[in-house]
Design a protein around this motif. Structure first.
Motif, mmCIF file in Angstrom:
data_model
loop_
_atom_site.group_PDB
_atom_site.id
_atom_site.type_symbol
_atom_site.label_atom_id
_atom_site.label_comp_id
_atom_site.label_asym_id
_atom_site.label_seq_id
_atom_site.Cartn_x
_atom_site.Cartn_y
_atom_site.Cartn_z
ATOM 1 N N THR A 289 0.843 -1.199 0.000
ATOM 2 C CA THR A 289 0.000 0.000 0.000
ATOM 3 C C THR A 289 0.872 1.241 0.000
ATOM 4 O OG1 THR A 289 -0.064 0.107 2.416
ATOM 5 C CG2 THR A 289 -1.811 -1.150 1.345
ATOM 6 N N PRO A 290 0.349 2.343 -0.538
ATOM 7 C CA PRO A 290 1.087 3.601 -0.422
ATOM 8 C C PRO A 290 1.158 3.984 1.055
ATOM 9 C CG PRO A 290 -1.046 3.960 -1.460
ATOM 10 C CD PRO A 290 -0.904 2.500 -1.243
ATOM 11 N N TYR A 291 2.192 4.722 1.413
ATOM 12 C CA TYR A 291 2.341 5.091 2.816
ATOM 13 C C TYR A 291 3.033 6.432 2.954
ATOM 14 C CZ TYR A 291 7.237 3.604 2.457
ATOM 15 O OH TYR A 291 8.549 3.482 2.095
ATOM 16 N N VAL A 292 2.878 6.984 4.146
ATOM 17 C CA VAL A 292 3.528 8.216 4.558
ATOM 18 C C VAL A 292 4.385 7.857 5.761
ATOM 19 C CG1 VAL A 292 3.122 10.485 5.583
ATOM 20 C CG2 VAL A 292 1.646 9.656 3.722
ATOM 21 N N LEU A 293 5.606 8.337 5.792
ATOM 22 C CA LEU A 293 6.504 8.078 6.906
ATOM 23 C C LEU A 293 6.652 9.339 7.745
ATOM 24 C CD1 LEU A 293 8.636 6.419 8.475
ATOM 25 C CD2 LEU A 293 10.311 7.189 6.774
ATOM 26 N N VAL A 294 6.396 9.211 9.049
ATOM 27 C CA VAL A 294 6.629 10.292 10.006
ATOM 28 C C VAL A 294 7.641 9.765 11.015
ATOM 29 C CG1 VAL A 294 5.607 11.835 11.726
ATOM 30 C CG2 VAL A 294 4.263 11.131 9.723
ATOM 31 N N SER B 27 9.675 1.878 -6.188
ATOM 32 C CA SER B 27 8.251 1.612 -5.945
ATOM 33 C C SER B 27 7.932 1.445 -4.465
ATOM 34 C CB SER B 27 7.825 0.354 -6.704
ATOM 35 O OG SER B 27 8.542 -0.769 -6.211
ATOM 36 N N MET B 28 8.960 1.296 -3.636
ATOM 37 C CA MET B 28 8.753 1.119 -2.203
ATOM 38 C C MET B 28 8.898 2.428 -1.430
ATOM 39 S SD MET B 28 10.855 -2.408 -1.838
ATOM 40 C CE MET B 28 9.950 -3.372 -0.629
ATOM 41 N N ARG B 29 9.041 3.529 -2.119
ATOM 42 C CA ARG B 29 9.217 4.826 -1.473
ATOM 43 C C ARG B 29 7.892 5.359 -0.941
ATOM 44 N NH1 ARG B 29 13.198 7.397 -6.043
ATOM 45 N NH2 ARG B 29 14.922 5.976 -5.625
ATOM 46 N N PRO B 30 7.962 6.173 0.109
ATOM 47 C CA PRO B 30 6.737 6.758 0.663
ATOM 48 C C PRO B 30 6.202 7.884 -0.224
ATOM 49 C CG PRO B 30 8.643 7.581 1.838
ATOM 50 C CD PRO B 30 9.145 6.529 0.882
ATOM 51 N N LEU B 31 4.943 8.236 -0.022
ATOM 52 C CA LEU B 31 4.373 9.390 -0.719
ATOM 53 C C LEU B 31 5.129 10.651 -0.303
ATOM 54 C CD1 LEU B 31 0.594 8.537 -0.331
ATOM 55 C CD2 LEU B 31 2.001 8.301 -2.384
ATOM 56 N N PHE B 32 5.442 10.740 0.977
ATOM 57 C CA PHE B 32 6.308 11.789 1.491
ATOM 58 C C PHE B 32 6.801 11.379 2.869
ATOM 59 C CE2 PHE B 32 2.279 13.187 3.310
ATOM 60 C CZ PHE B 32 2.619 13.680 4.564
ATOM 61 N N ILE B 33 7.800 12.114 3.348
ATOM 62 C CA ILE B 33 8.367 11.889 4.671
ATOM 63 C C ILE B 33 8.201 13.174 5.465
ATOM 64 C CG2 ILE B 33 10.482 11.443 5.979
ATOM 65 C CD1 ILE B 33 11.518 9.916 3.480
ATOM 66 N N ALA B 34 7.728 13.039 6.698
ATOM 67 C CA ALA B 34 7.650 14.183 7.603
ATOM 68 C C ALA B 34 8.546 13.902 8.798
ATOM 69 C CB ALA B 34 6.216 14.416 8.049
ATOM 70 N N VAL B 35 9.403 14.845 9.109
ATOM 71 C CA VAL B 35 10.271 14.735 10.281
ATOM 72 C C VAL B 35 9.657 15.629 11.354
ATOM 73 C CG1 VAL B 35 12.604 14.957 11.193
ATOM 74 C CG2 VAL B 35 12.264 14.386 8.774
ATOM 75 N N LEU B 36 9.174 15.010 12.400
ATOM 76 C CA LEU B 36 8.507 15.722 13.482
ATOM 77 C C LEU B 36 9.552 16.230 14.465
ATOM 78 C CD1 LEU B 36 5.781 16.494 14.737
ATOM 79 C CD2 LEU B 36 5.701 14.225 15.771
ATOM 80 N N GLN B 37 9.788 17.534 14.438
ATOM 81 C CA GLN B 37 10.795 18.166 15.297
ATOM 82 C C GLN B 37 10.174 19.401 15.955
ATOM 83 O OE1 GLN B 37 13.317 16.946 16.372
ATOM 84 N NE2 GLN B 37 14.734 16.151 14.891
ATOM 85 N N PRO B 38 9.599 19.266 17.146
ATOM 86 C CA PRO B 38 8.959 20.414 17.785
ATOM 87 C C PRO B 38 9.940 21.462 18.317
ATOM 88 C CG PRO B 38 8.810 18.479 19.193
ATOM 89 C CD PRO B 38 9.434 18.035 17.904
ATOM 90 N N HIS B 39 11.184 21.113 18.468
ATOM 91 C CA HIS B 39 12.183 22.047 18.993
ATOM 92 C C HIS B 39 12.919 22.730 17.843
ATOM 93 C CE1 HIS B 39 11.359 20.279 22.860
ATOM 94 N NE2 HIS B 39 11.607 19.089 22.362
ATOM 95 N N PRO B 40 12.933 24.072 17.806
ATOM 96 C CA PRO B 40 13.552 24.792 16.684
ATOM 97 C C PRO B 40 15.013 24.436 16.429
ATOM 98 C CG PRO B 40 12.236 26.288 18.024
ATOM 99 C CD PRO B 40 12.281 24.976 18.761
ATOM 100 N N LYS B 41 15.803 24.235 17.482
ATOM 101 C CA LYS B 41 17.223 23.899 17.275
ATOM 102 C C LYS B 41 17.368 22.539 16.590
ATOM 103 C CE LYS B 41 19.524 26.583 20.831
ATOM 104 N NZ LYS B 41 20.382 26.559 22.003
ATOM 105 N N LEU B 42 16.558 21.561 17.011
ATOM 106 C CA LEU B 42 16.614 20.237 16.377
ATOM 107 C C LEU B 42 16.086 20.293 14.955
ATOM 108 C CD1 LEU B 42 15.495 17.983 19.362
ATOM 109 C CD2 LEU B 42 17.809 18.340 18.483
ATOM 110 N N ALA B 43 15.064 21.112 14.723
ATOM 111 C CA ALA B 43 14.540 21.269 13.363
ATOM 112 C C ALA B 43 15.606 21.861 12.452
ATOM 113 C CB ALA B 43 13.289 22.138 13.377
ATOM 114 N N ALA B 44 16.337 22.868 12.950
ATOM 115 C CA ALA B 44 17.411 23.473 12.159
ATOM 116 C C ALA B 44 18.504 22.464 11.868
ATOM 117 C CB ALA B 44 17.978 24.688 12.902
ATOM 118 N N ARG B 45 18.838 21.639 12.850
ATOM 119 C CA ARG B 45 19.859 20.604 12.655
ATOM 120 C C ARG B 45 19.410 19.590 11.605
ATOM 121 N NH1 ARG B 45 21.461 17.749 17.963
ATOM 122 N NH2 ARG B 45 21.902 19.905 18.481
#
Length: 168
Positions: A63-68, A87-105
């Motif tokens: 099945t199609p999938y989304v990776l978080v 063909s095994m790739r996700p529709l998209f990838i979301a990286v959940l980073q609530p902290h701004p410093k980690l998001a920047a990294r």
């Protein structure tokens, strides 16, 4: 010849790969993600504690999938995806980073990847609420890349991406 998928059989999976996804501290995020999957769709939530569990699922998924994921597990997840067929790739990838410093990294790390090494659209988000719009755009949009992606997208009546109440 394989049967043509109907709206009721077009399944998709939201995969959350995080080391604390099954713990009490991950419960609010798990519930919020589950609420993003409308009860009228054929979507499901799968929680994987480690990238190796995600890799095992992808190898047998149809099945199609989304990776978080978070910054810690996204690297091994992307390494696993690099060894798999497109063909095994996700529709998209979301990286959940609530902290701004980690998001920047995380953004800095993503910028170091060669363009051909990025296996899907990758979005760094600060919370589950940011995921709602992405799901509507990728899971329900008929404008996805390729005919196979179009065959796996859900029709509009199955694509209300909103905070649906959890079944009792």
């Amino acid at each position: 010849m394989a049967p043509v998928p109907t709206p009721a059989t077009r399944r998709w999976t939201l995969i959350w790969c995080h080391e604390r996804c099954h713990k009490d501290e991950g419960e609010s995020t798990r519930i919020a993600m589950a609420r993003l999957i409308p009860q009228t769709s054929s979507g499901s939530l799968l929680c994987c504690k480690k990238a190796k569990n995600f890799q095992r699922w992808v190898q047998r998924a149809r099945t199609p999938y989304v990776l978080v994921s978070d910054g810690r597990e996204i690297k091994p997840c992307m390494q696993a995806l690099a060894t798999m067929a497109p063909s095994m790739r996700p529709l998209f990838i979301a990286v959940l980073q609530p902290h701004p410093k980690l998001a920047a990294r995380t953004l800095t790390w993503l910028d170091t990847l060669p363009e051909e090494g990025v296996l899907a659209d990758v979005h760094v988000i600060d919370g589950v609420a940011s995921l709602r719009g992405l799901l509507g755009q990728y899971v329900c949009s008929p404008s996805l890349k390729g005919a196979a992606a179009e065959a796996n997208t859900l029709p509009p009546q199955f694509c209300r991406v909103e905070a649906a109440p959890l079944a009792a």
